[in-house]
Design an enzyme around this catalytic site. Sequence first.
Site, PDB file in Angstrom:
ATOM      1  NE  ARG A  79      -3.184   2.607   2.717  1.00 54.08           N
ATOM      2  CZ  ARG A  79      -3.152   3.415   3.792  1.00 54.08           C
ATOM      3  NH1 ARG A  79      -2.556   3.040   4.904  1.00 54.08           N
ATOM      4  NH2 ARG A  79      -3.713   4.589   3.739  1.00 54.08           N
ATOM      5  CG  HIS A 122      -1.015   8.885   3.424  1.00 52.76           C
ATOM      6  ND1 HIS A 122      -1.144   7.537   3.661  1.00 52.76           N
ATOM      7  CD2 HIS A 122      -0.615   9.422   4.598  1.00 52.76           C
ATOM      8  CE1 HIS A 122      -0.828   7.273   4.924  1.00 52.76           C
ATOM      9  NE2 HIS A 122      -0.500   8.399   5.518  1.00 52.76           N
ATOM     10  CD  GLU A 167      -4.551   7.731   9.905  1.00 56.16           C
ATOM     11  OE1 GLU A 167      -4.096   8.807  10.318  1.00 56.16           O
ATOM     12  OE2 GLU A 167      -4.166   6.628  10.327  1.00 56.16           O
ATOM     13  CG  ASN A 317      -4.849   3.469   8.806  1.00 59.04           C
ATOM     14  OD1 ASN A 317      -4.959   2.468   8.097  1.00 59.04           O
ATOM     15  ND2 ASN A 317      -4.403   4.626   8.357  1.00 59.04           N
ATOM     16  CE1 TYR A 319       0.327   2.706  13.550  1.00 64.73           C
ATOM     17  CE2 TYR A 319      -1.608   3.900  12.785  1.00 64.73           C
ATOM     18  CZ  TYR A 319      -0.378   3.319  12.530  1.00 64.73           C
ATOM     19  OH  TYR A 319       0.131   3.327  11.266  1.00 64.73           O
ATOM     20  CD  GLU A 375      -1.378   4.015   8.160  1.00 60.65           C
ATOM     21  OE1 GLU A 375      -1.099   4.439   9.297  1.00 60.65           O
ATOM     22  OE2 GLU A 375      -1.550   4.753   7.173  1.00 60.65           O
TER      23      GLU A 375
HETATM   24  C1  FCB Z   1      -1.038   7.289  10.730  1.00 62.31           C
HETATM   25  C2  FCB Z   1      -0.647   7.774   9.357  1.00 62.31           C
HETATM   26  C3  FCB Z   1       0.681   7.259   8.882  1.00 62.31           C
HETATM   27  C4  FCB Z   1       1.686   7.160   9.991  1.00 62.31           C
HETATM   28  C5  FCB Z   1       1.109   6.437  11.179  1.00 62.31           C
HETATM   29  C6  FCB Z   1       2.063   6.263  12.330  1.00 62.31           C
HETATM   30  O1  FCB Z   1      -1.859   8.258  11.324  1.00 62.31           O
HETATM   31  O2  FCB Z   1      -1.614   7.407   8.407  1.00 62.31           O
HETATM   32  O3  FCB Z   1       1.109   8.071   7.827  1.00 62.31           O
HETATM   33  O4  FCB Z   1       2.158   8.409  10.299  1.00 62.31           O
HETATM   34  O5  FCB Z   1      -0.025   7.114  11.644  1.00 62.31           O
END
Ligand code: FCB
Length: 469
Positions: A79, A122, A167, A317, A319, A375
């Site tokens: 990607r 992006h 995002e 995405n 985290y 992500e």
């Molecule tokens: C996300 C972004 C990516 C990267 C990660 C850590 O918010 O999409 O570009 O910075 O975080």
Amino acid sequence: MTHRHLQFPRGFVWGTATASYQIEGAVHEDGRGVSIWDTFSHTPGKVYGGHTGDVACDHYHRYKDDIHLMKELGIQSYRFSVAWPRIFPEPGQLNAKGLDFYRRLVDELLKAGIRPAITLYHWDLPQYLQDQGGWVNRDTAHRFVEYAQTVFRALGKDVPMWITHNEPWCASFLSYAIGEHAPGHHDWREAIAAAHHILLSHGLAVDAFRAEFGARPAPLTPLGQGAAAGEAGDDVPRIGITLNLNHVWAASNSPEDEAARRRQDGFFNRWFLDPLFKGAYPADILEIYERAVADLGFMRSDDLPVISRPIDFLGVNYYSRDVVAAGDEGLFKVRHVPGGGPVTAMGWEIHPESLYRLLSRIRDEYTALPIYITENGAACQDVVVNGRVEDPDRIAYLEAHLAQCLRFIEEGGNLHGYYVWSFLDNFEWAHGYTKRFGIVYVDYDTQARIPKASAYWYRDLIQANLAMV
Ligand code: FCB
């Protein structure tokens, strides 16, 4: 064999992700125009240490070697994003050389047997569009569609997976209200308008995509359930959007904290999920915005049907999670509290269970469409010792999150693939080069690539999965 506990069904896509401004460099090459991130990173005080993407990972020149390395690691899908200012460096002026770069990149990937997945936006908006208001200006949505159409026509038939936006929350609220990302503004009305026009541009681009490639294909069904379409043999182009979603928890079970949780969830998650999948903005958040900003006249009554056009998949995405209590400040009167678990080098709490909860919630409340984790990954304090980078914390992070993905799939969840963020260490936006997310280490002095232990771990995991099906 290790990895036995992470055995995914056949057809699950093993990928990795990057983004143009974070890795390409070559900002003046082949007629590329200026983006808002060039301007922002060159503005003193905006990015840590004055770091910029001018050189980044020099991927623009090294893409062949980088793809070769992906192939060696057994990566199945890559990607990446297209830099809009390479394609239209000036208003209405198509730059063939810019398009050529992505043509070569896609060809190289296909040669290596790697499925390209393109993100159209992006975050590197052409500066000339920002000069006209950027995403606050409705016209930017139409410029986006022109750009998208150009890339669809040039690369469409060779690229099975298309993501309109990465995002939207970051590209709007973090950029126009919180000011941490380009263009670095502090204006809520601007942010709400930007979010709306980004969503609108997404829907308009989906229409353009259908006009180009025909009717919407049948959505992929859950993997491992008999007649599920195999990803490998089913390469009709599909289109979706990637949201950054955080599962939000209340700090206590008091009604006040629970109400704060709902507001935070509305601000971050529902504001995007609801219009995309339900064709309406959430009423509670709309009310907060109406009170704060008054004039939401930029939302036209016929926009929501466009925003909610049926898509083919949702990119997620993920985290970290978010824990909140009732507070007295800001539009949302929410106070963020530490969850108490271990954190990564970003300070983000590691909470894999929340990924499972998030996926389940999407299925229960929003859509049965296929999901891709576009992500997921961790920044760690990586160091090179004797030519090697040992990153057990990253491996543990990836392993724990993949286990939650598998849990979701085993319960019938429609999850089709996973992209590690990131393939390379890169320009981490306002943090510059201080945060390393790669499974491949980049020595920024020499541009040497050193696969970390996690890259070999990922390679072995992919191999073990392919061997077992
Ligand atoms: C996300 C972004 C990516 C990267 C990660 C850590 O918010 O999409 O570009 O910075 O975080």
